[in-house]
Scaffold this active site. Structure first.
Site, PDB file in Angstrom:
ATOM      1  N   LEU A 185      47.794  32.166  43.340  1.00  0.00           N
ATOM      2  CA  LEU A 185      47.159  31.912  42.041  1.00  0.00           C
ATOM      3  C   LEU A 185      48.163  32.032  40.905  1.00  0.00           C
ATOM      4  O   LEU A 185      47.980  31.464  39.833  1.00  0.00           O
ATOM      5  CB  LEU A 185      46.061  32.949  41.791  1.00  0.00           C
ATOM      6  CG  LEU A 185      44.623  32.547  42.025  1.00  0.00           C
ATOM      7  CD1 LEU A 185      43.725  33.759  41.867  1.00  0.00           C
ATOM      8  CD2 LEU A 185      44.194  31.466  41.062  1.00  0.00           C
ATOM      9  N   VAL A 232      39.161  29.033  33.563  1.00  0.00           N
ATOM     10  CA  VAL A 232      39.683  28.859  34.927  1.00  0.00           C
ATOM     11  C   VAL A 232      40.785  29.873  35.263  1.00  0.00           C
ATOM     12  O   VAL A 232      41.335  30.499  34.380  1.00  0.00           O
ATOM     13  CB  VAL A 232      40.198  27.410  35.165  1.00  0.00           C
ATOM     14  CG1 VAL A 232      39.084  26.414  34.960  1.00  0.00           C
ATOM     15  CG2 VAL A 232      41.366  27.086  34.256  1.00  0.00           C
ATOM     16  N   GLU A 233      41.061  29.979  36.547  1.00  0.00           N
ATOM     17  CA  GLU A 233      42.126  30.852  37.078  1.00  0.00           C
ATOM     18  C   GLU A 233      41.969  32.304  36.619  1.00  0.00           C
ATOM     19  O   GLU A 233      42.942  32.955  36.256  1.00  0.00           O
ATOM     20  CB  GLU A 233      43.519  30.340  36.648  1.00  0.00           C
ATOM     21  CG  GLU A 233      43.763  28.884  36.935  1.00  0.00           C
ATOM     22  CD  GLU A 233      44.437  28.637  38.269  1.00  0.00           C
ATOM     23  OE1 GLU A 233      44.559  29.595  39.050  1.00  0.00           O
ATOM     24  OE2 GLU A 233      44.803  27.488  38.525  1.00  0.00           O
ATOM     25  N   GLY A 234      40.740  32.771  36.589  1.00  0.00           N
ATOM     26  CA  GLY A 234      40.476  34.143  36.118  1.00  0.00           C
ATOM     27  C   GLY A 234      40.014  34.073  34.678  1.00  0.00           C
ATOM     28  O   GLY A 234      40.849  33.974  33.772  1.00  0.00           O
TER      29      GLY A 234
END
Ligand SMILES: Cc1cc2nc3c(=O)[nH]c(=O)nc-3n(C[C@H](O)[C@H](O)[C@H](O)COP(=O)(O)OP(=O)(O)OC[C@H]3O[C@@H](n4cnc5c(N)ncnc54)[C@H](O)[C@@H]3O)c2cc1C
Length: 809
Positions: free
Chosen positions: A373, A499-501
């Protein structure tokens, strides 16, 4: 009194210098001997002092005694209260590397770490790629056509991206990829993102989490040999599906399940594999993907792989035409046209070799995801965010120069100037933050905490910059159409935030939660020791970490108080006369942060996990220290140009003020107010040392982006710039060029008006000035040309009622 002073001095200096306990004890003993010989003290007093010394110092230095007398009891108490670490938490903790943030956590950052890092730099091949194919790709992109008419990139753009390796930036050359650096990857996404958010997202996904990265890191040789060349050539379009309706931020709670069993695969019967059922949503590229990466929970009820039934989160590759897979529907994310949609699977059978990494990686999915990630968090999203900042700096500054109200460029109004200052300052911070993390990745590190910091910080600053740009453009940015260069970036903000956390979670749970455990010099060691099943070894390890930790806290108390009083003026740091004071403040804030982090852990214990307002503020302090150190490094990397100093000063002062606000917020809200007050006294004995950047500095920062110049060139470097006078952003720079060329003429006209030689002001004065020979024919033509360019630049699109077709050129 003098001897008391000597004893206190030894204790304080030992703590400040972090001398080992033994050295510290010997120094005290030497002082006691000195006292015995030189001072006029009675035998009973001396004896009493030696007894106190022996009672305190000897057990502290004799480890077996210390362990049994002190550490064991604390260890047992901790064992009772310390919450267990779940497997998912453990995997997140084990993922990635500790990097520069560990120095910031240390209270005594070693700046040589930062200084030794190389400048981010493109190779000749990478530069040629950006100047060639990327430039051409940007020219092919028409964001309005993409987002409003076609809801897709053009077939030519897709093909061009595939043919030129845009989806293979990170794939090694041996598999047909480009194998470019993280910095190049960031530059590519930034440039494309500055032209079209939809295209930027399309390119970034296969280069970050899309199975390419997972395959490169964990894939078996067969998987790499088969899939990587296909991904490199664009034969396969990948996506990665983690999120589902019931598992968003808490992805570990996914209900998607795979069961180990025998089934039929490609005409073969009784193949050992997995039967999968899953329902995912929000998956970027899913509607056009041919290769799906899927995360699911694997179980093995018939013990076909091992004795364990629940095997944990596992990742697999599934061809989209596999029986039972359903793809093709689309979401419409924030008016953007990158492909995004759900993907579902019902009783999909895959062989075991579809597991990424093979059976050895069964159950290791969470750790694999956490590590991979990083690229999305550290590179792709920050590149998009920085693109927005650079565009804001270049075009909002230019727009504020050409747009006049009350016969004045709007950028000269202080209210607008405040917004311009934020845009320029935040852009410098974003550029610095993303550049530094790319160096970590290029050096082979996987800095999970820093990645989360950069993702959060750049996305929040992007939100700020775009909002400010919107305010300054007024209606010009609100009316959508092919000539609006801001509306779509504005709509993209929540995508970057989510997104992405998602940002709230990243700030309040990930940055400090992971950071404290991973980067704190002793915390993780203590936790691991407490959870050690071998109690004897656990106490031994705990004792070592605990006493080092106590020394660390005492040292941070002394250092913080001294720095609070001396403003860290005597600390030796790198930097020149302009920058060394900021390094000094970083040292001061680092020791204050280390102390405060320990106080919070000590006071709140396990409940700190739930006290997100506190951990969020700790994250703010840590993140702003990262941004400030990145800005110092960035300034030096760019050649320490004195004209850029105002930007660095603004970022440093803004960061310090943010750190102070965060720390004061923690102190005010600790459940034991007296501890907060004590911390405040130790860390900020002189009340509030940091102020927000003042208006004078803000004015200078705003000036950087109001007119072209080398500092603005450096600040906005790397984004796409159009020469087309009718392009959404090209028309603004074209108008600015002419406005600057006619500035002297405007002064001449203004003077003539003031002197009563002209009756009209502004553009109404042009013909009059020509008729009265105040300006020449050529000058009149230039003024008219500038006026036409301004009108073109401030124009907004109009549409007919009937067919919703744009009517402007
Ligand atoms: C355009 C787009 C593209 C995407 N692409 C992909 C993709 O390619 N692959 C993929 O797998 N996923 C993808 N996602 C999913 C994305 O990662 C999730 O949207 C994200 O993880 C958040 O989940 P959610 O939207 O369900 O929000 P929720 O999890 O419901 O969160 C809602 C809010 O609650 C906050 N929150 C949740 N838990 C906590 C907590 N413990 N503490 C504090 N705050 C908390 C969050 O920060 C957020 O603000 C994409 C999403 C979008 C919108």
């Amino acid at each position: 009194m003098m001897w008391i002073g000597i004893f206190i001095f030894i204790i304080l200096v030992s703590a400040y210098l972090r001398l080992p306990l033994l050295v510290w004890s010997l120094l005290l003993a030497a002082a006691l001997v000195g006292y015995q010989i030189l001072a006029d003290a009675g035998a009973s007093q001396i004896t009493l002092l030696w007894i106190i010394y022996a009672a305190v110092i000897i057990p502290l230095n004799l480890k077996p005694v210390r362990r049994n007398l002190i550490s064991r009891a604390i260890y047992m108490a901790m064992k009772k209260i310390m919450p267990t670490i779940s497997q998912t938490e453990q995997e997140a903790l084990d993922a990635g590397d500790v990097w520069w943030e560990a120095e910031l956590f240390s209270g005594k950052p070693d700046f040589s770490f930062l200084q030794k890092l190389p400048k981010p730099k493109l190779s000749d091949e990478e530069q040629a790629f950006i100047d060639g194919p990327v430039e051409k790709f940007c020219e092919m992109l028409d964001d309005w056509q993409i987002t409003h008419i076609d809801y897709d990139l053009s077939p030519e753009a897709w093909q061009f991206a595939k043919d030129n390796g845009f989806f293979a930036l990170i794939i090694p050359k041996q598999y047909g990829g480009l194998d470019y650096s993280a910095y190049c990857h960031s530059q590519v996404v930034m440039k494309i993102g500055s032209r079209s958010g939809s295209a930027g997202v399309t390119v970034m996904v296969p280069n970050s989490l899309g199975p390419g990265k997972l395959l490169m890191t964990y894939g078996t040789e067969e998987q790499k040999d088969y899939y990587l060349p296909r991904l490199a050539k664009g034969i396969d379009i990948p996506c990665f599906a983690l999120t589902g309706p019931d598992a968003g931020s808490d992805a570990g709670a996914m209900p998607d399940a795979g069961v180990v069993c025998y089934g039929n695969h490609e005409g073969k019967e009784d193949v050992l594999g997995i039967r999968l059922n899953f329902s995912k949503r929000y998956i970027t590229l899913a509607p056009v993907a041919t290769l799906l990466g899927i995360a699911f929970k694997l179980s093995d009820p018939d013990h076909l792989l091992s004795d364990e039934v629940e095997r944990g989160i596992t990742l697999a590759l599934i061809k989209s035409d596999t029986e039972g897979v359903e793809i093709g529907q689309r979401h419409f994310p924030a008016n953007h046209a990158f492909m995004n949609g759900p993907v579902r699977g019902k009783d999909v059978f895959i062989p075991l070799d579809a597991i990424i990494g093979g059976v050895d990686y069964v159950g290791k999915g969470w750790k694999m995801l956490m590590e991979c990630l990083g690229d999305g968090r550290a590179i792709s999203l920050p590149a998009l965010g920085t693109a927005a900042g650079k565009m804001g700096s270049k075009y909002t500054g230019a727009y504020a120069h050409i747009r006049q109200q009350f016969h004045t460029p709007i950028g000269h109004f202080e209210g607008v100037e405040e917004g311009l200052t934020e845009i320029a300052g935040q852009t410098y911070a974003m550029d610095a933050a993303r550049s530094l993390v790319s160096v970590a990745l290029d050096g082979g590190a996987v800095p999970s905490v820093i990645s989360a910091i950069v993702k959060y910080q750049v996305m929040e600053r992007m939100r700020n910059v775009i909002n400010r740009s919107m305010d300054i453009h007024g209606g010009h940015a609100i009316c959508m159409g092919p000539h609006n260069h801001l509306g779509r970036p504005y709509q993209l903000i929540p995508v970057g935030i989510t997104v992405e956390g998602a940002n709230i979670l990243t700030r309040t749970m990930i940055v400090f939660g992971q950071g404290a455990m991973r980067s704190h010099p002793f915390l993780l060691k203590e936790v691991k020791a407490v959870h050690n099943d071998d109690q004897k070894q656990g106490i031994k390890d705990f004792d070592k970490a605990f006493f080092a930790h106590m020394g660390f806290i005492i040292s941070n108390v002394v250092r913080s108080f001294w720095f609070g009083l001396s403003f860290a003026k005597f600390v030796k740091t790198p930097g020149d006369k302009d920058t060394s004071r900021y390094y000094q403040q970083l040292v001061k804030m680092s020791s204050a942060f280390a102390l405060l982090a320990d106080i919070c852990v000590g006071v709140l214990g396990g409940s700190l996990k739930r006290r997100e307002k506190i951990s969020g503020r700790l994250a703010d302090a840590l993140s702003n220290m990262y941004v400030m150190s990145a800005a110092l490094k960035h300034y030096e990397n760019q050649g320490s140009h004195r004209e850029d100093l105002v930007l660095l000063q603004w970022v440093c002062e803004d960061s310090l003020s943010n750190i102070q606000t965060a720390m004061k917020g923690i102190m005010k809200n600790l459940p034991v107010p007296v501890i907060g007050a004590l911390c405040n006294f130790i860390i900020f004995p002189l009340t509030k040392p940091y102020q927000r950047p003042n208006d004078k500095l803000g004015h200078k920062v705003a000036r950087v982006i109001l007119s072209p110049g080398e500092t603005l060139d450096r600040l906005s470097a790397g984004i796409f710039s159009s020469d087309d006078k009718n392009d959404a952003s090209g028309r603004i720079t074209h108008a600015l060029d002419l406005v600057l060329k006619t500035e002297k003429l405007q002064h001449k006209l203004r003077d003539a008006f003031k002197q009563g030689r002209l009756e009209n002001r502004g553009r109404e004065a042009y013909p009059e000035a020509k008729d009265k020979n105040i300006i020449t024919e050529t000058e009149h033509t230039l003024l008219m040309e500038a006026e036409a360019a301004i009108q073109n630049a401030i124009k907004v699109d109009e549409f007919s009622f009937s067919d919703w077709k744009v009517e402007t050129p």
